[in-house]
Write a protein that holds these residues in place. Structure first.
Motif, short mmCIF file in Angstrom:
data_model
loop_
_atom_site.label_atom_id
_atom_site.label_comp_id
_atom_site.label_asym_id
_atom_site.label_seq_id
_atom_site.Cartn_x
_atom_site.Cartn_y
_atom_site.Cartn_z
N GLU A 190 5.28 -2.56 3.37
CA GLU A 190 4.79 -1.27 2.93
C GLU A 190 5.83 -0.16 3.08
OE1 GLU A 190 1.14 1.84 3.98
OE2 GLU A 190 1.10 -0.19 4.78
N ARG B 259 2.70 -4.55 6.79
CA ARG B 259 3.16 -3.22 7.19
C ARG B 259 4.67 -3.07 6.94
NH1 ARG B 259 -0.25 -0.26 10.68
NH2 ARG B 259 1.44 0.47 12.06
N ASN C 150 -0.15 2.30 6.28
CA ASN C 150 -1.61 2.36 6.15
C ASN C 150 -2.29 1.06 6.57
OD1 ASN C 150 -2.21 4.97 5.13
ND2 ASN C 150 -1.36 4.39 3.15
N THR D 160 -5.51 -0.17 16.47
CA THR D 160 -4.52 0.26 15.50
C THR D 160 -3.15 -0.19 15.97
OG1 THR D 160 -3.55 2.16 14.39
CG2 THR D 160 -4.32 2.51 16.62
N GLU E 102 -3.74 -2.02 8.33
CA GLU E 102 -4.10 -2.30 9.71
C GLU E 102 -4.62 -3.73 9.85
OE1 GLU E 102 -3.58 -0.68 12.38
OE2 GLU E 102 -3.10 1.35 11.69
N SER F 69 1.79 6.34 4.28
CA SER F 69 0.98 7.44 4.80
C SER F 69 1.88 8.49 5.39
CB SER F 69 0.03 6.90 5.87
OG SER F 69 -0.66 7.96 6.49
N GLY G 65 0.83 -1.19 0.00
CA GLY G 65 0.00 0.00 0.00
C GLY G 65 0.86 1.23 0.00
N ASP H 144 -7.86 -4.47 8.19
CA ASP H 144 -7.83 -4.70 6.75
C ASP H 144 -7.60 -6.16 6.43
OD1 ASP H 144 -8.06 -1.90 6.35
OD2 ASP H 144 -5.88 -1.67 6.56
#
Length: 555
Positions: free
Chosen positions: A68, A65, A543, A35, A545, A13, A10, A548
């Protein structure tokens, strides 16, 4: 295996560095998912126990993550190819009513100098150890597995734990590249547990393990807005951890909260007399005393009736090199601790000024490294370049292009080899005794005894060196951040942002040997009164989590 970061899951952020409240989670079908940048162990256990998510979900989310953001921050060198199967096993055990510990099924990252007997490498950031194999698990890895932890992967580090070069940068290794902190673009992540610090700070695992010789847990914990526990030397086994100094090395947790760090310390502390005879000194090693409960030590009232010292002469000597926001936050912290019931007294390190020009620590570290590295090489069951000692390692480093020599020199090793004697030489003893004086009677231990205090306070920037000399414990906790308008300053080789807007700094509690439980109590009481960690969010946050991952699985 090397981590494949080519395919990002992703977009990264980029969030404002302004003060924002912690994200409270995502609601799916009426269920709130935590989170991962803020989640605690107790939050994760609540979700696992209720069936909201599984350990496999957790591992998947954390791996996503990492993928990412890893091409930006370079904090993880390898993911564990067995992590998903280990998580599935943990889920099956949970379903059958077997819970090994509060860390059962929880993903943790470990520094890339802590050996695992699996598909992952243990390199200290050097290609000379890529593919090397060890005879067993390190005791640290074995203890984590016994607690049901999923070892998620290996975190990047300053190469050889910052014991190679005079002109390298924190967080750089030949094998892992340059790690960056997540609170400012190009941020120095500090060292040497750089990847461990950055990973924990932005929720790429619940927490991580780092190692410290002098500052390598405390410093990266500080600048990454974490709690770091540097244990007494001997509380955590160093068996099959690539060494610098048997007299100063220790392994400890780096986490976002004091209680999570305490849970992790509970899992890894304890005797390993066959693997590391320093652990025989643990007061409860022979069951003659009760082992501490580090989690239970998290008591909001810990300061009540306690005497807490401040090493004022350290501040006077180093104050000119310490930034005003740090000193101001430190004085505010003293006031808050006093208001919580503590009596504050001066507790000076009487030999601190003389120590400024003393060179015995270098002699000790050099001597220990000459012995320890050779012993580690000798322990390997497969040594890919058949290296036997530091001289051969230096030759490899200077001739292997990816090691970035001579751009990054071998000055530390040059000094050790020029010294020429290791810790079996008669010259070692007087150097080591000098260290014990500067850290003991003339340092932290003497200050505690003379003033009858339970702990001594310093800004974390100033705390590592003296306790390192005697192997005494330190706990750091977030204390604040540089102002939003702070001018950027660079590291000594002008490659990383050393201080800048909204970069964190910490407060250290220094204590007697084996006093971790008491220090944890103080750190918790301070943390709960201030909650500085929540005041600023990193500029870079993944982004993806947990919600998701669960939603995708259900679709």
């Amino acid at each position: 295996m090397r981590l494949n970061v080519a395919a990002l899951v992703g977009a990264v952020s980029l969030v404002s560095a302004a003060t924002v409240p912690p994200y409270t989670g995502t609601i799916i079908n009426g269920e709130r998912f935590p989170t991962l940048i803020d989640v605690t162990l107790e939050d994760l256990n609540t979700g696992l126990e209720s069936g909201l998510f599984t350990s496999v979900d957790l591992v998947t989310a954390y791996m996503d993550r990492i993928n990412e953001v890893n091409s930006t921050l370079h904090m993880v060198t390898e993911l564990n190819p067995d992590a998903l199967s280990i998580a599935a096993e943990a889920d099956a055990m949970r379903a059958n009513g077997t819970i090994l510990s509060p860390l059962h099924g929880i993903p943790i990252l470990i520094k890339n100098n802590i050996a695992t007997a699996d598909e992952m490498n243990n390199t200290a950031g050097s290609f000379s150890l890529l593919g090397a194999t060890v005879p067993n698990e390190s005791t640290m890895a074995a203890k984590l597995r016994k607690a049901g932890v999923v070892i998620l992967g290996k975190a990047n580090l300053s190469q050889w734990a910052n014991f190679r070069s005079s002109n390298s940068s924190n967080g750089w290794s030949a094998y892992g590249g340059q790690t960056y902190g997540a609170y400012y673009p190009g941020q120095d992540p500090s060292g040497s547990s750089s990847g461990s610090g950055v990973s924990s700070s932005i929720g790429l695992a619940l927490a991580s393990l780092g190692t410290e010789t002098s500052g390598s847990i405390l410093s990266p914990s500080e600048v990454n807005n974490l709690v770091g526990i540097k244990p007494t030397v001997g509380l955590t086994s160093r068996y099959l951890v690539i060494p610098i100094s048997e007299h100063q090395d220790t392994i400890g947790p780096m986490a976002r909260t004091v209680k999570d760090a305490a849970y992790l310390l509970q899992a890894i502390a304890g005797p390993d007399i066959a693997g590391d005879n320093y652990t025989a000194a643990i007061p409860w090693a022979n069951n003659t005393a009760a082992a501490p409960d580090y989690v239970a030590a998290c008591d909001y009232s810990s300061f009540a009736g306690k005497r807490i010292g401040v090493a004022r002469n350290v501040l006077e000597i180093y104050g000119q090199y310490t930034d005003a926001p740090v000193l101001s936050a430190f004085e505010e912290a003293i006031t808050q601790i006093e208001a919580a019931g503590a009596t504050i007294v001066d507790a000076n390190f009487t030999a601190f000024e003389a120590w400024q020009t003393d060179g015995n620590e270098t002699l000790v570290l050099n001597a220990d490294f000459l012995s320890g590295l050779a012993n580690y090489f000798d322990s390997l069951t497969y040594n890919p370049y058949d290296l036997a000692d530091l001289a051969e390692e230096r030759n490899f480093t200077r001739s292997f292009p990816a090691e970035d020599y001579p751009e990054r020199d071998t000055a530390v090793w040059d000094g050790a080899l020029e010294q020429g004697w290791n810790n079996t030489d008669p010259r070692f003893w007087p150097a080591y005794q000098a260290n014990l004086f500067y850290g003991g009677e003339g340092g932290i231990l003497g200050a505690l005894e003379r003033t009858n205090t339970s702990a001594v306070l310093l800004p974390t920037q100033l705390s590592p060196s003296i306790p390192a000399l005697v192997g005494s414990p330190v706990v750091t906790v977030p204390m604040g951040f540089y102002p939003a308008n702070w001018t950027v300053t660079m590291n000594s080789i002008d490659t990383l942002v050393s201080t800048g807007p909204q970069i964190p700094f910490g407060l250290s509690f220094m204590g007697r040997k084996w006093s971790e439980a008491e220090l944890i109590g103080f750190a918790y009481a301070y943390e709960q009164r201030t909650m500085h960690r929540n005041e600023v969010q990193p500029y870079l946050v993944p982004n993806i989590e947990l919600a998701d991952v669960v939603a995708l699985k259900a679709s």
